[in-house]
Design a protein around this motif. Sequence first.
Motif, PDB file in Angstrom:
ATOM      1  N   ALA A 106       0.829  -1.207   0.000  1.00  0.00           N
ATOM      2  CA  ALA A 106       0.000   0.000   0.000  1.00  0.00           C
ATOM      3  C   ALA A 106       0.866   1.261   0.000  1.00  0.00           C
ATOM      4  O   ALA A 106       0.609   2.212  -0.755  1.00  0.00           O
ATOM      5  N   LYS A 107       1.914   1.276   0.837  1.00  0.00           N
ATOM      6  CA  LYS A 107       2.797   2.444   0.921  1.00  0.00           C
ATOM      7  C   LYS A 107       3.568   2.632  -0.384  1.00  0.00           C
ATOM      8  O   LYS A 107       3.691   3.747  -0.897  1.00  0.00           O
ATOM      9  N   THR A 108       4.086   1.527  -0.921  1.00  0.00           N
ATOM     10  CA  THR A 108       4.909   1.604  -2.125  1.00  0.00           C
ATOM     11  C   THR A 108       4.088   2.027  -3.335  1.00  0.00           C
ATOM     12  O   THR A 108       4.572   2.759  -4.206  1.00  0.00           O
ATOM     13  N   ARG A 109       2.824   1.562  -3.415  1.00  0.00           N
ATOM     14  CA  ARG A 109       1.961   1.944  -4.535  1.00  0.00           C
ATOM     15  C   ARG A 109       1.807   3.468  -4.587  1.00  0.00           C
ATOM     16  O   ARG A 109       1.875   4.078  -5.664  1.00  0.00           O
ATOM     17  N   ILE A 110       1.614   4.071  -3.413  1.00  0.00           N
ATOM     18  CA  ILE A 110       1.458   5.532  -3.349  1.00  0.00           C
ATOM     19  C   ILE A 110       2.754   6.228  -3.760  1.00  0.00           C
ATOM     20  O   ILE A 110       2.752   7.205  -4.513  1.00  0.00           O
ATOM     21  N   GLU A 111       3.891   5.702  -3.268  1.00  0.00           N
ATOM     22  CA  GLU A 111       5.183   6.321  -3.575  1.00  0.00           C
ATOM     23  C   GLU A 111       5.512   6.201  -5.059  1.00  0.00           C
ATOM     24  O   GLU A 111       6.012   7.151  -5.674  1.00  0.00           O
ATOM     25  N   VAL A 112       5.235   5.044  -5.649  1.00  0.00           N
ATOM     26  CA  VAL A 112       5.516   4.853  -7.075  1.00  0.00           C
ATOM     27  C   VAL A 112       4.630   5.771  -7.915  1.00  0.00           C
ATOM     28  O   VAL A 112       5.102   6.406  -8.871  1.00  0.00           O
ATOM     29  N   ASN A 113       3.349   5.848  -7.557  1.00  0.00           N
ATOM     30  CA  ASN A 113       2.449   6.736  -8.301  1.00  0.00           C
ATOM     31  C   ASN A 113       2.883   8.199  -8.181  1.00  0.00           C
ATOM     32  O   ASN A 113       2.709   8.993  -9.109  1.00  0.00           O
ATOM     33  N   GLY A 114       3.447   8.532  -7.014  1.00  0.00           N
ATOM     34  CA  GLY A 114       3.929   9.896  -6.814  1.00  0.00           C
ATOM     35  C   GLY A 114       5.345  10.109  -7.303  1.00  0.00           C
ATOM     36  O   GLY A 114       5.902  11.204  -7.162  1.00  0.00           O
ATOM     37  N   LYS A 115       5.921   9.046  -7.884  1.00  0.00           N
ATOM     38  CA  LYS A 115       7.273   9.090  -8.432  1.00  0.00           C
ATOM     39  C   LYS A 115       8.314   9.492  -7.385  1.00  0.00           C
ATOM     40  O   LYS A 115       9.258  10.246  -7.667  1.00  0.00           O
TER      41      LYS A 115
END
Length: 394
Positions: free
Chosen positions: A46-55
């Motif tokens: 969940a945390k990584t998905r947000i970080e990847v989407n936010g680049k």
Amino acid sequence: MAIRHREWITEKGTKGSAWVVDYYSQVGKRHVKSFAKKKDALAFEAKTRIEVNGKVHVADSETVTVAEAGKLWLAACDGLERSTVAQYTQHLNLHIAPLIGKKKLTEITIPAVRAFLDKLKAEGRSDAMVRAVRVSLGSLLSDAQERGLVIRNAVKDIGRAKGKAKAAARHKEQVTVGVDIPTPEEVRAMLAKAEGKPRVFMMTAALTGMRASELRGLRWADVDLKKAEVTVRQRADAYHEIGSPKSAKGRRTIPLPANLVAALKEWHKECPSGELGLVFPSGTGNIEFHANIVKRWYHPPQIAAGVSVNTGDLDKDGKPIVAAKYSGLHALRHFYASWLINRPEDGGLGLPPKVVQDRMGHSSIQMTMDVYSHLFPKGDDAGTMDNAASVLVG
């Protein structure tokens, strides 16, 4: 981005399992990270998905350890004062690296920082040292952020610690006259027992409020005896190196009273000469050691004047051993602040807070008020209130 459960048989014939998060970063690079528990894998996903989407994601394989980041951080501190770099180095080598140096930067979460600070305290570090190391760790993480080695600075994210610090500040005892601040009578007695250079030095400290480092680095070129003022342009650090004042506000001009001007004029005739042109140099004209000033110039006049405390020990003749009441030179700086603040009828100058800030060289008015607000006249003493009330009700 996917989560899967993986099972295998180990070399010993036992069954092994893990929850695996398989994902691509914002730059298209594939990463695989394993967890023993499913809930940990779900939280990471969940945390990584947000970080990847936010680049803004940084994978473990693309970061470094805290110890490695610490070396990069120290290398970037070249422009700072030598004493500051030495303090940072001690914090890294003695406190940070031994406890969390092997951890990856991505492992330094808020819980990890809290555990680290608790460990420091449990091992006997003082509260002041724990706070100082916490600041250094935060600076290290900020440097790593700028290098793209970590996304979050967990030290800055600890909001509760900031709240606790403010709460502690509210309960901190303020500087007290007779305890932290010498009384006028004590200063008068100390000066009466001092002679020569020590007396002029103590007069200058008490009547200008200059920091010890500023006094040690003070040049005759910055003292204008005709205009009766001194301008603070430099200071001498613990390594006997001349540098800029503590802050931009540290550069200031301070008026000198007539008796101090007279004392400086006389001292100028006897002052040892040197390449630096210092006002209070050593006997050879160089920068004087701070310890020598305290032990040879500052403490003896206090003891001679009875401005002392009983140490509880006895000398070889069975007599009590006394020590100077005010151990540090900062007490004279406190005295100057109180002299600026006190009302003229109480022997002070009665200056407003902003002027006091400028004279003291504080970086902000908040600093001045945090330390000395309780010394300023409240404006509601009996005489003032009676006069104001009479205007209203006759």
